[in-house]
Scaffold this active site. Structure first.
Site, PDB file in Angstrom:
ATOM      1  N   ASP A 181       1.981   4.015   2.991  1.00  0.00           N
ATOM      2  CA  ASP A 181       0.928   4.889   2.446  1.00  0.00           C
ATOM      3  C   ASP A 181       1.520   6.058   1.632  1.00  0.00           C
ATOM      4  O   ASP A 181       1.552   5.986   0.409  1.00  0.00           O
ATOM      5  CB  ASP A 181       0.042   5.394   3.593  1.00  0.00           C
ATOM      6  CG  ASP A 181      -1.381   5.718   3.184  1.00  0.00           C
ATOM      7  OD1 ASP A 181      -1.763   5.391   2.051  1.00  0.00           O
ATOM      8  OD2 ASP A 181      -2.131   6.277   4.008  1.00  0.00           O
TER       9      ASP A 181
ATOM     10  N   HIS B 175       0.844  -1.210   0.000  1.00  0.00           N
ATOM     11  CA  HIS B 175       0.000   0.000   0.000  1.00  0.00           C
ATOM     12  C   HIS B 175       0.875   1.254   0.000  1.00  0.00           C
ATOM     13  O   HIS B 175       1.314   1.725   1.046  1.00  0.00           O
ATOM     14  CB  HIS B 175      -0.914  -0.031   1.236  1.00  0.00           C
ATOM     15  CG  HIS B 175      -1.965   1.033   1.244  1.00  0.00           C
ATOM     16  ND1 HIS B 175      -3.309   0.756   1.286  1.00  0.00           N
ATOM     17  CD2 HIS B 175      -1.884   2.380   1.217  1.00  0.00           C
ATOM     18  CE1 HIS B 175      -4.003   1.882   1.288  1.00  0.00           C
ATOM     19  NE2 HIS B 175      -3.153   2.889   1.259  1.00  0.00           N
TER      20      HIS B 175
ATOM     21  N   GLU C 201     -10.614   3.674   7.585  1.00  0.00           N
ATOM     22  CA  GLU C 201      -9.554   4.613   7.973  1.00  0.00           C
ATOM     23  C   GLU C 201     -10.269   5.809   8.615  1.00  0.00           C
ATOM     24  O   GLU C 201     -10.177   6.028   9.815  1.00  0.00           O
ATOM     25  CB  GLU C 201      -8.749   5.054   6.736  1.00  0.00           C
ATOM     26  CG  GLU C 201      -7.634   6.054   7.044  1.00  0.00           C
ATOM     27  CD  GLU C 201      -7.061   6.716   5.775  1.00  0.00           C
ATOM     28  OE1 GLU C 201      -7.742   6.758   4.729  1.00  0.00           O
ATOM     29  OE2 GLU C 201      -5.923   7.239   5.865  1.00  0.00           O
TER      30      GLU C 201
ATOM     31  N   HIS D  75      -9.850   1.404  -0.065  1.00  0.00           N
ATOM     32  CA  HIS D  75      -9.611   2.113   1.192  1.00  0.00           C
ATOM     33  C   HIS D  75     -10.921   2.148   1.972  1.00  0.00           C
ATOM     34  O   HIS D  75     -11.947   2.612   1.454  1.00  0.00           O
ATOM     35  CB  HIS D  75      -9.200   3.561   0.928  1.00  0.00           C
ATOM     36  CG  HIS D  75      -7.777   3.764   0.533  1.00  0.00           C
ATOM     37  ND1 HIS D  75      -7.222   3.215  -0.591  1.00  0.00           N
ATOM     38  CD2 HIS D  75      -6.779   4.503   1.121  1.00  0.00           C
ATOM     39  CE1 HIS D  75      -5.954   3.592  -0.675  1.00  0.00           C
ATOM     40  NE2 HIS D  75      -5.657   4.374   0.341  1.00  0.00           N
TER      41      HIS D  75
HETATM   42  N1  ADE Z   1      -4.728   8.975  -0.887  1.00  0.00           N
HETATM   43  C1  ADE Z   1      -3.454   9.010  -0.496  1.00  0.00           C
HETATM   44  N2  ADE Z   1      -3.334   8.679   0.806  1.00  0.00           N
HETATM   45  C2  ADE Z   1      -4.588   8.410   1.247  1.00  0.00           C
HETATM   46  C3  ADE Z   1      -5.129   8.003   2.479  1.00  0.00           C
HETATM   47  N3  ADE Z   1      -4.369   7.789   3.566  1.00  0.00           N
HETATM   48  N4  ADE Z   1      -6.464   7.845   2.556  1.00  0.00           N
HETATM   49  C4  ADE Z   1      -7.242   8.045   1.496  1.00  0.00           C
HETATM   50  N5  ADE Z   1      -6.782   8.426   0.302  1.00  0.00           N
HETATM   51  C5  ADE Z   1      -5.467   8.607   0.175  1.00  0.00           C
HETATM   52 ZN    ZN Z   2      -3.699   4.872   1.015  1.00  0.00          ZN
END
Ligand code: ADE
Ligand code: ZN
Length: 325
Positions: A271, A10, A193, A190
């Protein structure tokens, strides 16, 4: 820690761009994006929404296939220095050619050239996951998915969705995900989060993904944790990102260890490393410090990550040898 062979699933290519690299491009192009940097030259953002804006402003300096070729090489150098032997990166036709298939092919070719060079010179293997951007909406995602489907193969191996999890719902993106799946692409989204467990459930039900980007907030729903463990759903966990964006106070508060203990398949990624002042080595060091994770645990996770990788069996076999070394 840099000596341990690592697999990263990721990583956003644009989000991995060092600020100095973006500043250099902006200067070449006479573009004023100075507002996205702090006095020390790092990216400056207040919160998640602002992070997404700064991310897109930084990305606006990347304007040609050549820029992406240089970027991919710089990013792979950093990953290889952290001991990463296999990496999957999110790339987006939204940023590379505005979803025009001809332009997207040129960008893709440039990234693949960089990947080939890095593989020869640094022994790191890269594959791409095309990602649509949730807050750009379902219509744009359809165009993104068409580009993904047309270029699916040995190098573009997956399709995903990033962006603002609070906007729209996974079901709005069903067409895009069906299109990608029918082209043979593997799927990730995603979720969990900025959204809670319900967001993870929706991604699983409506998009039928096999991996979840982040997914850590599943911990708030014990039944969901059990379900993830039973289904073998893999979480692409990015602890340093979650801490930097304020979802958890520090690594000790992060649920990665609890999820692992409950039988969920967790993996470790960065990330958008320069945004979060991290590297794969730093992630490993912090996890060792917070949870006393040892070499055996890290090797288990690297193996688990390779099992969950979207590349073909021959590539996996080659990488497996590196993990055993
Ligand atoms: N794009 C890049 N990083 C991200 C993240 N942590 N959450 C959602 N979209 C993203
Ligand atoms: Zn991401």
């Amino acid at each position: 820690m840099s000596g341990l062979p690592k697999v990263e699933l990721h990583l956003h290519l644009e989000g991995a761009a060092p600020p100095t690299f973006i500043r250099g491009l902006a200067k070449e192009k006479h573009l004023d994006i100075s507002g996205i940097f702090d006095e020390r030259g790092n990216y400056r953002y207040r919160d998640f929404r602002d992070f997404l804006k700064v991310y897109e402003a930084a990305t606006s300096a990347l304007r040609t296939p050549g820029d992406y070729q240089r970027l991919a090489l710089a990013v792979l150098e950093e990953s290889a220095a952290s001991g990463v032997v296999y990496s999957e990166t999110f790339v987006s036709p939204d940023f590379c050619g505005g979803r025009d298939l001809g332009a997207w092919r040129e960008y893709l070719h440039a990234m693949q050239e960089a990947a080939d060079q890095a593989e020869r010179q640094m022994g790191i293997t890269l594959r791409g996951i095309v990602t649509c951007i949730r807050h750009f909406g379902p219509e744009k995602a359809r165009g993104t998915a068409r580009c993904a489907a047309e270029t699916a193969g040995d190098w573009i191996v997956g399709f995903g969705i990033a962006g603002d999890e609070k906007i729209g719902a996974p079901k709005d993106f069903r067409w895009a995900f069906d299109c990608a799946r029918e082209a043979g692409l593997r799927l990730t989204a995603h979720a969990g989060e900025w959204g809670g467990p319900e967001s993870v459930r929706a991604a699983l039900q409506d998009l039928e993904v096999e991996r979840i980007g982040h997914g850590v907030r599943a911990i708030e729903d014990p039944a969901l944790v059990d379900e993830l463990a039973e289904r073998g759903t893999v979480l692409e966990v990015c602890p340093g990102s979650n801490v930097a964006l304020g979802i958890y106070k520090d690594f000790r508060e992060h649920p990665i260890d609890a999820l692992d203990r409950r039988g969920v398949k967790v993996t470790i990624s960065t990330d958008d490393p320069p945004f979060f002042h991290t590297t794969m080595v730093r992630e490993y060091e912090e996890l060792h410090r917070a949870f006393d994770w040892d070499e055996g645990q890290f090797r288990k996770i690297a193996r688990q990550s390779l099992d969950a990788a979207f590349c073909d069996a021959d590539t996996k076999a080659k990488i497996a040898k590196k993990l055993e070394a």
